[in-house]
Design an enzyme around this catalytic site. Structure first.
Site, PDB file in Angstrom:
ATOM      1  N   GLU A  32      28.958  -4.316  97.835  1.00  0.00           N
ATOM      2  CA  GLU A  32      27.811  -5.002  98.422  1.00  0.00           C
ATOM      3  C   GLU A  32      27.528  -4.531  99.850  1.00  0.00           C
ATOM      4  OE1 GLU A  32      29.624  -7.722  96.333  1.00  0.00           O
ATOM      5  OE2 GLU A  32      28.131  -7.029  94.922  1.00  0.00           O
ATOM      6  N   GLU A  68      42.284 -11.716  95.635  1.00  0.00           N
ATOM      7  CA  GLU A  68      41.448 -10.529  95.778  1.00  0.00           C
ATOM      8  C   GLU A  68      42.178  -9.460  96.568  1.00  0.00           C
ATOM      9  OE1 GLU A  68      36.877  -9.966  96.872  1.00  0.00           O
ATOM     10  OE2 GLU A  68      38.045 -10.537  98.631  1.00  0.00           O
ATOM     11  N   ASP A  76      26.426  -0.229  97.314  1.00  0.00           N
ATOM     12  CA  ASP A  76      27.618   0.191  96.582  1.00  0.00           C
ATOM     13  C   ASP A  76      28.287  -1.023  95.949  1.00  0.00           C
ATOM     14  OD1 ASP A  76      29.110  -1.104  98.595  1.00  0.00           O
ATOM     15  OD2 ASP A  76      29.668   0.766  99.592  1.00  0.00           O
TER      16      ASP A  76
END
Length: 371
Positions: free
Chosen positions: A165, A317, A162
């Site tokens: 990863e 992130e 996906d």
């Protein structure tokens, strides 16, 4: 810092970390992300197109072309193997998902066999042409476009990793949506293949709706009925279904119910990576969806929340104000250091949401391609 200054800073960070080859480095100071992804890079290029930075986007798509040309023999061998029923070679049989900025495969164990990036770059290329009038680029890159289409047509139903990863032994509706988005968006630029691509798109849509749903909503993976924030992609931007489709509306309701903490969106409920924090880029995605469905006030709230997550080095992130698995955070810090910052994909999605909210200056949002 004002919103206008943050937009300028986002564009500066993206340009600073675009390699001479055209590749966008995912995160310059985080060791595992000092590479380039077709998926992340395409959304970064799309943000640059939305901001009128068409030359930057063009350079990225030429880098994609260089990667596919470099590994054309590998792609053809994978196609032949799948057609012959020999698709058992794992990661190394198929095209990788991340590369060095010079377009080389990255050695070492990684969830490399992913298909979403190959659909996404075709979608992004079509968007680049739409936004920049750079029509000649399609003909320049046509051999790579055709090979990518052949690869996706052959492999789209294979189990692969996906977009996170992870989970390499399943089929993922978000991945299939990226493939759908790519083949349908590029179809208008390759009229000789339009009928074939229309049929392929219809087949993917039918498969996802029939097999990738449960309890009236889309699922994380076939066989796993959980919700995942990447399912937003199915409607925005890839358009496998409309944003107002009942399946999509119920999926987004589940994302908001299970993955939204304040204005920050988690990837999925059992996430333990860095403790399972909230991802600004996914929050921006939810805001993007809200704009498209008339929920502007909520999108504006999300936009302000993203601005509040700004660190001296830029947008991270993920943030840790609400961890799903707090005991796992220390493990990842000890292993890899603190979470990636700046993450170019976070800045890209901030710019995309700014564009959706009409916050880009006209000179940015209306720039045109010039040779």
């Amino acid at each position: 810092m004002t919103t206008a200054a943050r937009i300028d800073e986002s564009l500066r960070i993206i340009l600073k970390h675009q390699a001479a080859s055209g590749a966008y480095i995912a995160s310059p100071h985080f060791r595992p992300y000092q590479y380039a992804w077709l998926r992340d890079g395409t959304f970064t290029a799309y943000a640059m197109n939305r901001a009128g930075q068409h030359d930057s986007a063009r350079r990225f798509y030429r880098w994609c072309d260089s990667v596919i040309r470099k590994y054309a023999d590998k792609a053809r061998a994978a196609i032949a193997a799948v057609q012959a029923g020999r698709s058992t070679g794992g990661n190394e049989q198929f095209l990788h998902t991340r590369y060095t900025v010079d377009g080389d495969e990255v050695a070492g164990e990684w969830g490399s066999f992913q298909l979403d990036g190959y659909g996404t770059w075709l979608w992004g290329l079509a968007e680049h042409v739409r936004l920049s009038s750079d029509y000649g680029l399609v003909q320049e890159l046509r051999p790579s476009i055709d090979l990518t289409l052949d690869y996706l047509r052959t492999c789209w139903q294979l189990s692969n990793y996906d977009c996170w990863e992870e989970v390499g032994d399943r089929q993922h509706p978000a991945t299939m949506a990226a493939i759908f988005g790519g083949v349908t968006a590029i179809a208008g630029h390759v009229p000789q293949r339009a009928a074939e691509l229309t049929f392929l798109g219809s087949s993917i849509r039918r498969f996802v709706i029939e097999s990738g749903t449960a309890d009236g909503k889309f699922v994380k993976s076939l066989g796993n009925p959980a919700v995942d924030a990447s399912l937003l992609w199915i409607a925005v931007p890839f358009g496998l279904v409309g944003a107002d489709d009942p399946l999509m509306a119920r999926t987004v309701a589940a994302i908001e119910r299970e993955l939204l903490a304040g204005r920050g969106v988690h990837r999925y409920a059992t996430d333990t990576y860095y403790g399972g924090g909230q991802w600004p880029l996914l929050s921006a995605w939810l805001g993007w969806y809200h704009v498209r469905t008339g929920r502007r006030a909520e999108a504006e709230d999300i936009f302000r929340w993203i601005e509040e997550q700004w660190l001296p080095a830029g947008l991270p992130e993920q943030v840790q104000e609400h961890l799903l698995a707090p005991d796992a955070y220390g493990y990842w810090v000890a292993k890899e250091g603190t979470p990636a910052v700046p993450l170019l994909w976070s800045h890209a999605m901030y710019v995309v949401l700014a564009a959706e909210l009409g916050l880009l200056a006209p000179a940015r949002s209306e720039g045109q391609h010039k040779d």
